[in-house]
Every structure is written in C-alpha cells, then in structure tokens.
Design a protein around this motif. Structure first.
Motif, PDB file in Angstrom:
ATOM      1  N   TYR A 191       0.858  -1.186   0.000  1.00 24.34           N
ATOM      2  CA  TYR A 191       0.000   0.000   0.000  1.00 24.34           C
ATOM      3  C   TYR A 191       0.897   1.239   0.000  1.00 24.34           C
ATOM      4  O   TYR A 191       1.870   1.317   0.753  1.00 24.34           O
ATOM      5  CB  TYR A 191      -0.899   0.042   1.244  1.00 24.34           C
ATOM      6  CG  TYR A 191      -2.056  -0.914   1.208  1.00 24.34           C
ATOM      7  CD1 TYR A 191      -3.276  -0.544   0.627  1.00 24.34           C
ATOM      8  CD2 TYR A 191      -1.949  -2.187   1.753  1.00 24.34           C
ATOM      9  CE1 TYR A 191      -4.347  -1.418   0.596  1.00 24.34           C
ATOM     10  CE2 TYR A 191      -3.009  -3.071   1.722  1.00 24.34           C
ATOM     11  CZ  TYR A 191      -4.210  -2.679   1.145  1.00 24.34           C
ATOM     12  OH  TYR A 191      -5.267  -3.557   1.106  1.00 24.34           O
ATOM     13  N   TRP A 193       0.322   5.632  -0.120  1.00 27.54           N
ATOM     14  CA  TRP A 193      -0.724   6.654  -0.071  1.00 27.54           C
ATOM     15  C   TRP A 193      -0.128   8.043   0.124  1.00 27.54           C
ATOM     16  O   TRP A 193       0.979   8.199   0.620  1.00 27.54           O
ATOM     17  CB  TRP A 193      -1.712   6.343   1.062  1.00 27.54           C
ATOM     18  CG  TRP A 193      -1.134   6.412   2.444  1.00 27.54           C
ATOM     19  CD1 TRP A 193      -1.173   7.462   3.304  1.00 27.54           C
ATOM     20  CD2 TRP A 193      -0.410   5.364   3.120  1.00 27.54           C
ATOM     21  NE1 TRP A 193      -0.523   7.151   4.485  1.00 27.54           N
ATOM     22  CE2 TRP A 193      -0.059   5.865   4.402  1.00 27.54           C
ATOM     23  CE3 TRP A 193      -0.040   4.063   2.788  1.00 27.54           C
ATOM     24  CZ2 TRP A 193       0.651   5.108   5.325  1.00 27.54           C
ATOM     25  CZ3 TRP A 193       0.673   3.306   3.711  1.00 27.54           C
ATOM     26  CH2 TRP A 193       1.021   3.830   4.959  1.00 27.54           C
ATOM     27  N   HIS A 299      -8.096   5.618  -6.111  1.00 28.90           N
ATOM     28  CA  HIS A 299      -7.544   4.379  -5.556  1.00 28.90           C
ATOM     29  C   HIS A 299      -7.269   3.471  -6.748  1.00 28.90           C
ATOM     30  O   HIS A 299      -8.185   3.101  -7.470  1.00 28.90           O
ATOM     31  CB  HIS A 299      -8.535   3.727  -4.592  1.00 28.90           C
ATOM     32  CG  HIS A 299      -8.071   2.401  -4.057  1.00 28.90           C
ATOM     33  ND1 HIS A 299      -8.914   1.564  -3.362  1.00 28.90           N
ATOM     34  CD2 HIS A 299      -6.859   1.758  -4.122  1.00 28.90           C
ATOM     35  CE1 HIS A 299      -8.242   0.465  -3.017  1.00 28.90           C
ATOM     36  NE2 HIS A 299      -7.004   0.566  -3.472  1.00 28.90           N
ATOM     37  N   THR A 301      -5.327  -0.071  -8.249  1.00 21.33           N
ATOM     38  CA  THR A 301      -4.765  -1.381  -7.918  1.00 21.33           C
ATOM     39  C   THR A 301      -4.006  -1.926  -9.118  1.00 21.33           C
ATOM     40  O   THR A 301      -4.570  -2.063 -10.200  1.00 21.33           O
ATOM     41  CB  THR A 301      -5.864  -2.373  -7.512  1.00 21.33           C
ATOM     42  OG1 THR A 301      -6.637  -1.808  -6.442  1.00 21.33           O
ATOM     43  CG2 THR A 301      -5.264  -3.689  -7.052  1.00 21.33           C
ATOM     44  N   HIS A 317      -1.394  -1.266  -4.139  1.00 16.97           N
ATOM     45  CA  HIS A 317      -2.493  -0.299  -4.015  1.00 16.97           C
ATOM     46  C   HIS A 317      -1.913   1.107  -3.910  1.00 16.97           C
ATOM     47  O   HIS A 317      -1.024   1.361  -3.088  1.00 16.97           O
ATOM     48  CB  HIS A 317      -3.324  -0.577  -2.765  1.00 16.97           C
ATOM     49  CG  HIS A 317      -4.072  -1.859  -2.794  1.00 16.97           C
ATOM     50  ND1 HIS A 317      -5.353  -1.971  -3.297  1.00 16.97           N
ATOM     51  CD2 HIS A 317      -3.707  -3.114  -2.392  1.00 16.97           C
ATOM     52  CE1 HIS A 317      -5.756  -3.228  -3.189  1.00 16.97           C
ATOM     53  NE2 HIS A 317      -4.780  -3.944  -2.647  1.00 16.97           N
ATOM     54  N   MET A 319      -3.158   5.114  -3.291  1.00 11.84           N
ATOM     55  CA  MET A 319      -4.265   5.948  -2.831  1.00 11.84           C
ATOM     56  C   MET A 319      -3.807   7.390  -2.729  1.00 11.84           C
ATOM     57  O   MET A 319      -2.728   7.666  -2.192  1.00 11.84           O
ATOM     58  CB  MET A 319      -4.762   5.463  -1.466  1.00 11.84           C
ATOM     59  CG  MET A 319      -5.266   4.035  -1.456  1.00 11.84           C
ATOM     60  SD  MET A 319      -5.671   3.480   0.212  1.00 11.84           S
ATOM     61  CE  MET A 319      -6.416   1.888  -0.139  1.00 11.84           C
TER      62      MET A 319
END
Length: 482
Positions: A191, A193, A299, A301, A317, A319
């Motif tokens: 992830y 972000w 978002h 993927t 991912h 974000m």
C-alpha cells in the motif's frame, strides 16, 4: 683518463637535469591551490527549468564540489531569478534549443526540471548530444516516452539519474536488507498513499483569459502541449492537475513512495490495473465532468508478476487525495501511520514493515520489533543520503557510463515511471465519454480492469485509453528529431 672524466661529467649533468625536472614538475592541483580541480574532474552543467525545484537541484549539484553550473535556461525569467543570482557567471537562455545549438560543445551534462510534458523532448535531445542527464520525476509524461528514454540511455551510453532523491536514502536499503533476511516472509501486497494533491484538481478549465506576464514566454512553456490561452495561477505550480501538462498526484508522489517496493521486490512492469476515482460536485451539487483535469482523489490497484524476490504475484495499491488504507493491527492507536499524510506499507506472510515519503524512517511492525534489531548490512549507503543523490550523479558522470552504481538510473526509473503512468491510464479511463446516436451518454472505462501488453505497449481490452500511451505533440515539436 680525460675521456672517462668527460663521460662522468656528462652523466652528472644529465642526472642533475632529471632531478631538477622532478622538483619543477608540480601536480596541477598543487599549483591551483586548495580546492583546485583539473578539468577532467569537473562536470560542466546546463540547467533547463531553473526555478523552484530546478534551483535546488542545481544548488545541490554545485555543492558536490565537482560541478560548475555554466548555463541556465528558463522560459520565465521571474522563476529563474534565484538561480541567476546564485550563479552570476552562468549564461542565460530562454529557449533550450538555442542553448543546445550554441553551447553544446561547452558543457557535459544537463538537468531537466520543467513541467512533465516537456521532460522527454528535452532529455532525449540532450542524450543525442551525448550529454549526461538528471531529470526530475516523473521521468516522462507518457509511457511511450519513458520506454524511449530508457532505451536511449543505453544507446548513447550516458549517465542518467531521475530526481526521486529518496532512492539514495538509507531507508530503502534497510527495507531490502530486512526483506532479504526473511524478517517479514514473502511480500504479496503493498500500500502507498499520499495526501496530495495540494493543487486544484477535478475542476473546469478557467474561462477567464489573462494577459501573459511579460517575463514569461508562454508558447515555449507550452512546448509539446496543445495551444491554449494563458490563464492565471497555472504557472509555476498548478499545472500538475491538468493532463496536458502534469500527471497528477501519482506523477508527483508515486516515484517517492513506490521506489522502495520496486527496489525491495525487483518489480518491473505491471500486467493489469484498475481504478476508482473521486467525483466532484459543482454548480448546485451537479456531478462534475472535467476530463482535462485529474480527479481530486483515486484508488488504483496494480498487479505485478512474480519476481526473483517473491513467491507469487504482487498487488500494489495506490491511494491519493487523503485516502488511506486501514491501519495495521500491529500499529498502536496513537502511533503514526507512515508520516501521517504519506507512507508505504509492505505486507508479508510473516510480518509487516513501513516507511515514510522518500523511503525514510523504515521500521518493522509492531514498532517493538525495531528494538535491538541487528541485521547485517548488505548494501552500500550513499553519503549524504537524499542530498547525496545529486553528488552521486556528478561522480557517475565524471567516472563515465557504467563505471559507478546510481540509485535511480533510467534502467530503474523508466519501468517505475511506466507503472505509474499505467495507473494513470486506469484513472483517465473513468472519464472516457461516449455518446451514442440517440444522445445517450456512457462511460465505458469505469469499473473495468485494464489488461496490459507490455511488449506492444497497449491496453488490450479497452482501446480508448491507448491514445494516452503516446500523445500527439503540438505541430512543430517532435521527439528525437535533432
């Protein structure tokens, strides 16, 4: 006897002359005094885009102690003011093409810190002149451009570095060492972000035409992009939110946050991507449709194939716009997730690890695992870390192509940039609009997974977005034309 004496005299005089020469031939660095550098140990640099980040790039390159900033180029003399003051002996140009034509024999390397849409054309032109290049992130605006620059670096044998300086931090090297030591098992999910954008996105283009500032050459600023009338506040920063010029939050922060996963797991090219995007409401809460502007949040993927560092596929991912993943259970309620607004999280079969922006402050989860941690160092550190990213490039340029290891050469930066731009394909797909013969509007790219053919550089199941893989330049501008 007389003959022997004469021979001895001649030998003595000859030896004396050699001895005298030994004392009079002094190394040039001694003659030059402290700080003297022979020409072969000095890098002569020309900068394109020298305001803001461009100025700090040149300053840190100069502070390496082995670079001379000899030429400056910027379409806006207002933005160039700081660099012009900092480097008063540097010759100034507004048009980089003129600078290349007139001065290319007098410099060794080029920095490029212009808006994304002009990176490729300026960088490739420099490489074709056999100049080393330092280019701000993202490497390019389009996937096609990134592929071309990656190949060109090898073809022209020039030293390259992308300006994601966090690649030179200790953090990414610690993460690699921990992962290689098996501390978190096999990573399968990442992830990343950010709280960006911090500039306007998801808005309509201004209808208020403004006067072009007298110090700005607007046509040169547009460069490869379609012609539009100048609007206020676009320059020097807010261009990032418009597809014609920028690459959104992904382009701005993706290289900083995803470099560590790429280096830890040896990621290259993604195979599929899907996205959901935030909507804006405008004029009495009416849903906004502004395909020229990046969305306010997204978002994305991405799927990557198995590498020599993983047991299977990896899911990444991304974000932005303030969206964040669920906090790991191993992280305390009051403990900082990433650096708050930004971060990267690795999820493995035996544990988790995370870092801040630029791969900084790497740590295992729970944080108690970092106490008394003792893992052998495998990878050499870059002196000065992020600031040393610049000196590393200077040293590499002086040494020559292939002689020194760099943190972000195009062979690494190219695939990283391509994956970020592939994620942008999924974001842009959401705004592809169709109107049938009955006037019905649809958005067929939304809620769709895009399948990527890496060899052909195309999406195979939604051709509408392939127009963004390689955009058309404005008339008069061509990539790779000398």
């Amino acid at each position: 006897m007389n003959q022997d004496n004469n021979q001895s005299r001649r030998n003595f005089l000859k030896m004396g002359a050699v001895a005298t020469a030994a004392f009079t031939i002094v190394p040039r660095h001694v003659l030059g005094g402290k700080g003297f550098l022979a020409p072969s140990d000095r890098l002569i640099v020309a900068g394109i885009g020298v305001g803001g980040k461009g100025d700090s790039d040149l300053r840190l390159i100069h502070e390496s102690g082995k670079a001379e900033i000899a030429y400056l180029c910027d379409v806006d003399t207002r933005q160039a003011a700081t660099s012009l003051k900092r480097f008063p002996k540097a010759k100034f140009y507004k048009d980089w093409r003129e600078m290349f034509d007139k001065e290319h024999k007098h410099f060794d390397a080029v920095t490029v810190s212009t808006p994304d849409h002009n990176h490729a054309i300026q960088t490739l032109a420099a490489m074709q002149l056999r100049k080393h290049v330092y280019v701000q992130k993202p490497l390019t605006h389009d996937i096609y451009e990134a592929r071309i620059l990656t190949a060109a670096a090898k073809k022209y044998k020039v030293v390259t570095q992308m300006g994601n300086q966090g690649a030179s931090n200790d953090g990414p090297r610690l993460l690699r060492e921990w992962y290689d030591a098996g501390l978190i098992g096999d990573v399968h999910t990442i992830y990343a972000w950010t709280d960006r954008p911090v500039w306007p996105q998801g808005i309509p283009w201004s209808a208020n035409k403004a006067d072009v500032p007298k110090d700005l050459d607007w046509d040169l600023w547009l460069g490869t992009a379609p012609y539009k009338d100048y609007v206020e506040k676009l320059v020097p920063f807010n261009w990032r939110g418009w597809w014609d010029y920028g690459t959104g939050a992904l382009g701005d922060m993706g290289c900083h946050l995803l470099e560590a996963p790429f280096s830890v797991l040896n990621l290259k090219y993604a195979t599929e991507v899907e996205a959901s995007v935030g909507s804006v409401y405008y004029d009495s809460f009416k849903r906004g449709y502004y395909p020229e502007s990046c969305p306010p949040s997204s978002h994305v993927t991405l799927k990557f194939p198995k590498t020599d560092k993983t047991q299977g596929e990896i899911t990444v991912h991304w974000m932005d716009g303030g969206i964040q993943p669920t906090r790991p259970e191993e992280l305390g309620a009051n403990e900082l997730f990433g650096d708050g607004g930004n971060g990267t999280l690795f999820i493995g079969t035996k544990g988790k690890m995370m870092s801040n922006t630029y791969g900084d402050k790497a740590r295992l989860l729970p944080l108690s695992r970092n106490e008394n941690l003792n893992v052998a160092q495998k990878f050499a550190r870059v002196p000065g870390q992020a600031n040393g990213h610049y000196g590393q490039w200077v040293e590499g340029c002086i040494a020559g192509y292939g002689k020194k290891e760099l943190s972000s050469p195009f062979e690494i930066a190219g695939p990283l940039t391509e994956s970020l731009l592939m994620a942008n394909l999924a974001i842009r797909a959401a705004d592809v609009k169709r109107i049938d013969d009955k006037g019905k509007v649809s958005y067929p790219g939304r809620y769709r997974k895009l399948l990527w053919d890496n060899d052909q550089m195309k999406v195979t199941n939604f051709d509408d977005v392939n127009q963004f893989v390689k955009r058309d330049y404005r008339e008069g501008w061509k990539l790779g034309e000398k």
